[in-house]
Motif scaffolding. Structure first.
Motif, PDB file in Angstrom:
ATOM      1  N   UNK A   1       0.826  -1.222   0.000  1.00 28.27           N
ATOM      2  CA  UNK A   1       0.000   0.000   0.000  1.00 28.27           C
ATOM      3  C   UNK A   1       0.854   1.262   0.000  1.00 28.27           C
ATOM      4  N   UNK A   2       0.461   2.211  -0.844  1.00 26.86           N
ATOM      5  CA  UNK A   2       1.091   3.527  -0.864  1.00 26.86           C
ATOM      6  C   UNK A   2       0.129   4.529  -0.225  1.00 26.86           C
ATOM      7  N   UNK A   3       0.571   5.751  -0.066  1.00 27.15           N
ATOM      8  CA  UNK A   3      -0.328   6.769   0.494  1.00 27.15           C
ATOM      9  C   UNK A   3      -1.483   7.038  -0.471  1.00 27.15           C
ATOM     10  N   UNK A   4      -1.232   6.909  -1.772  1.00 25.90           N
ATOM     11  CA  UNK A   4      -2.299   7.092  -2.762  1.00 25.90           C
ATOM     12  C   UNK A   4      -3.349   5.998  -2.607  1.00 25.90           C
ATOM     13  N   UNK A   5      -2.892   4.758  -2.381  1.00 30.25           N
ATOM     14  CA  UNK A   5      -3.822   3.661  -2.171  1.00 30.25           C
ATOM     15  C   UNK A   5      -4.627   3.853  -0.898  1.00 30.25           C
TER      16      UNK A   5
ATOM     17  N   UNK B   1      10.336   4.213  -0.956  1.00 32.04           N
ATOM     18  CA  UNK B   1      11.126   3.202  -1.671  1.00 32.04           C
ATOM     19  C   UNK B   1      10.939   3.301  -3.181  1.00 32.04           C
ATOM     20  N   UNK B   2       9.817   3.890  -3.599  1.00 32.02           N
ATOM     21  CA  UNK B   2       9.554   4.048  -5.032  1.00 32.02           C
ATOM     22  C   UNK B   2       9.967   5.433  -5.535  1.00 32.02           C
ATOM     23  N   UNK B   3      10.442   6.249  -4.628  1.00 32.81           N
ATOM     24  CA  UNK B   3      10.889   7.583  -5.009  1.00 32.81           C
ATOM     25  C   UNK B   3       9.759   8.519  -5.398  1.00 32.81           C
TER      26      UNK B   3
ATOM     27  N   UNK C   1      16.004  11.405   1.851  1.00 32.91           N
ATOM     28  CA  UNK C   1      15.718  10.713   3.111  1.00 32.91           C
ATOM     29  C   UNK C   1      15.491  11.689   4.262  1.00 32.91           C
ATOM     30  N   UNK C   2      16.239  12.778   4.243  1.00 29.74           N
ATOM     31  CA  UNK C   2      16.082  13.783   5.307  1.00 29.74           C
ATOM     32  C   UNK C   2      14.721  14.459   5.209  1.00 29.74           C
ATOM     33  N   UNK C   3      14.356  14.859   3.998  1.00 28.59           N
ATOM     34  CA  UNK C   3      13.048  15.513   3.808  1.00 28.59           C
ATOM     35  C   UNK C   3      11.900  14.542   4.043  1.00 28.59           C
TER      36      UNK C   3
END
Length: 247
Positions: free
Chosen positions: A112-116, A142-144, A186-188
């Protein structure tokens, strides 16, 4: 003569004349009606008591509160032999041991992504939720996926919960990425969770994989998903924030 008459008088006092018999019947009927009335009253009292007990039981059951864990494969318990080893189930075991009136629902979907999550949140909110744990974003990272998109999707989910159920307590689980994704990204990525928690005044877990992420023996062969032992540690991390909200 007088004596005989007197005896007759005495005898007659015990003889049921038609008038006396009728009177006796009225008295007997009255006694029977009173007995039936008392019996009916006792039955009514028993039925009322039974109904009250049933209503109390129903009320108690209806008062069970819900903790919903809305996330990805980490919440779902991906790769575990038994989903009862996933952290939501571990938390349920802890809650049961403390005799707290909460039910934990695992609403994790692997991949699941945030879009899902944004796409299914309205359906999820068709139930009563007292505590909402939001654990999404790792797959975006992980998917950029663009950070602006991840941030916007999480905000939509938060807004949906607040709009549908203003009384629901929201816990946001922060996530961090491995360094190979690039330092700036990664920081952002880590910071966007901090910002969302602060902006929306949410309960916050800085890193849900604290003391688990990057430790080989606590993760499966893919190096990403926690083992059963890792989930126990993860459950403690969540519990530190969850416990004050439910006790």
């Amino acid at each position: 003569m007088y004596k005989a008459q007197n005896n007759q008088l005495v005898l007659n006092s015990f003889i049921l004349t038609p008038a006396k018999f009728l009177k006796f019947c009225y008295i007997l009927i009255g006694l029977l009606l009173m007995a039936c009335g008392n019996d009916k009253s006792e039955k009514t009292k028993e039925q009322t008591t039974s109904k009250t007990k049933t209503e109390k039981t129903t009320t108690t059951n209806s008062q069970t509160k819900t903790i919903l864990c809305f996330g990805d494969s980490i919440t779902a318990g991906y790769g575990l032999d038994d989903t009862n080893d996933a952290f939501p189930a571990v938390i349920q075991q802890k809650i049961d041991s403390l005799d707290l009136n909460y039910t934990v629902i695992n609403s994790g979907v692997s991949g699941e992504t945030t879009a899902g999550g944004k796409g299914r949140i309205e359906w999820i909110l068709n139930q009563s939720i007292d505590v909402f744990l939001l654990e999404l974003g790792a797959n975006d990272g992980l998917r950029g996926v663009a950070l602006s998109e991840t941030r916007a999707n999480l905000q939509v989910i938060i807004d949906a919960v607040k709009t549908k159920s203003p009384e629901t307590k929201i816990i946001l689980a922060g996530m961090q990425l491995p360094p190979n994704m690039g330092q700036d990204y990664t920081t952002e990525f880590r910071q966007l969770f901090i910002d969302l928690a602060k902006k929306n005044k949410l309960e916050f877990i800085p890193f849900i994989l604290k003391d688990v992420g990057g430790i080989a023996e606590l993760n499966q062969k893919d190096g990403i998903h926690p083992t059963a032992e890792g989930h126990k540690i993860l459950a403690e991390t969540v519990w530190d924030v969850l416990e004050p909200l439910i006790k």
